[in-house]
Enzyme design. Structure first.
Site, short mmCIF file in Angstrom:
data_model
loop_
_atom_site.label_atom_id
_atom_site.label_comp_id
_atom_site.label_asym_id
_atom_site.label_seq_id
_atom_site.Cartn_x
_atom_site.Cartn_y
_atom_site.Cartn_z
CB ILE A 116 52.80 34.64 39.07
CG1 ILE A 116 53.70 35.63 38.33
CG2 ILE A 116 52.73 33.33 38.35
CD1 ILE A 116 55.17 35.20 38.32
N GLY A 176 48.87 36.70 31.18
CA GLY A 176 47.49 37.09 31.47
C GLY A 176 46.46 36.14 30.88
CB THR A 205 45.92 31.74 33.73
OG1 THR A 205 47.03 31.05 33.15
CG2 THR A 205 45.20 30.84 34.70
CG ASP A 226 54.39 35.25 32.26
OD1 ASP A 226 54.85 36.33 31.86
OD2 ASP A 226 54.88 34.16 31.90
P1 IMP Z 1 49.82 33.41 32.53
O1 IMP Z 1 48.62 32.66 32.04
O2 IMP Z 1 50.89 33.47 31.47
O3 IMP Z 1 49.50 34.77 33.10
O4 IMP Z 1 50.51 32.57 33.63
C1 IMP Z 1 49.83 32.23 34.72
C2 IMP Z 1 50.35 30.97 35.36
O5 IMP Z 1 51.60 30.50 34.84
C3 IMP Z 1 50.61 31.29 36.78
O6 IMP Z 1 49.44 31.14 37.54
C4 IMP Z 1 51.69 30.30 37.14
O7 IMP Z 1 51.12 29.11 37.58
C5 IMP Z 1 52.47 30.09 35.88
N1 IMP Z 1 53.69 30.94 35.86
C6 IMP Z 1 53.91 32.08 35.15
N2 IMP Z 1 55.12 32.59 35.39
C7 IMP Z 1 55.68 31.77 36.30
C8 IMP Z 1 56.98 31.79 36.98
O8 IMP Z 1 57.83 32.67 36.83
N3 IMP Z 1 57.18 30.76 37.86
C9 IMP Z 1 56.27 29.78 38.10
N4 IMP Z 1 55.07 29.74 37.50
C10 IMP Z 1 54.79 30.73 36.60
#
Ligand code: IMP
Ligand code: MG
Length: 185
Positions: free
Chosen positions: A109, A113, A115, A111
């Site tokens: 996913i 961004g 990561t 969210d």
């Molecule tokens: P980002 O770095 O905020 O884009 O988030 C990336 C990581 O956060 C994802 O690869 C997930 O492992 C975790 N994550 C983000 N949103 C969710 C969610 O709604 N449920 C579970 N894991 C999430």
């Protein structure tokens, strides 16, 4: 299970809604696998799986992808419960030989961004022939950074809700569900 089916009663305390049923997941995976097969047919791409959340998605996508390809795994962690900590830990990249490879990052996913952006910064230094991203879910959120990478293949766009199942967890729980559900907070 179909999208919108009732939540099985055993999970009803944890999950409020079946957001994406297993039948729809399988259908989208076969569509994306066909598109990837067309694009990468003789390139022996490397599926770079970001653990743990992508485990189910990667296993199903790999088996649906009808061309030679390889799998490697890295670990990224940013969440504590349902909140992003803002600090991303990436493990396992340093031991991989990615130079000259056609890399497809397999993420659960996107969210904020963060990561993917951090992963891209690291991957840009390894000399890959190409780097593309394939995400199961893209959250519709105002928290996405302006400099977040654009995802090349998104299977489902979802509302800004915390979701679990099909690999996604809340504090390591509920990854094993065969569907994507809205977490009951
Ligand atoms: P980002 O770095 O905020 O884009 O988030 C990336 C990581 O956060 C994802 O690869 C997930 O492992 C975790 N994550 C983000 N949103 C969710 C969610 O709604 N449920 C579970 N894991 C999430
Ligand atoms: Mg992840």
């Amino acid at each position: 299970m179909q999208t919108g089916d009732p939540v099985p009663s055993i999970w009803a305390d944890d999950v409020s809604e079946v957001l994406i049923g297993s039948a729809d997941i399988a259908l989208r995976i076969s569509q994306v696998a066909q598109a990837l097969a067309h694009h990468y047919c003789s390139l022996n791409p490397l599926l770079l799986v970001v653990l743990k959340g992508s485990v189910m998605f990667a296993a199903d996508l790999s088996r649906a992808l009808p061309i030679p390809h390889e799998l490697e795994f890295i670990r990224a962690k940013s969440y504590d419960g349902t909140q992003s900590t803002g600090t991303i830990h990436i493990q396992g990249l340093e031991s991989l030989a990615l130079s000259g490879r056609h890399v497809i990052v397999i993420e659960d996913i996107i969210d904020t961004g963060l990561t993917l952006r951090q992963l891209y910064n690291s991957l840009n230094k390894v000399g890959a022939a190409s780097i593309k991203t394939c995400c199961l879910l893209e959250k519709d959120t105002a928290r996405r950074g302006k400099d977040a990478p654009v995802v090349d293949h998104v299977l489902f766009r979802i509302p800004d809700k915390y979701v679990v199942g099909y690999g996604l967890d809340c504090d390591q729980r509920l990854r094993h569900l065969s569907f994507v559900g809205v977490y009951r907070q």
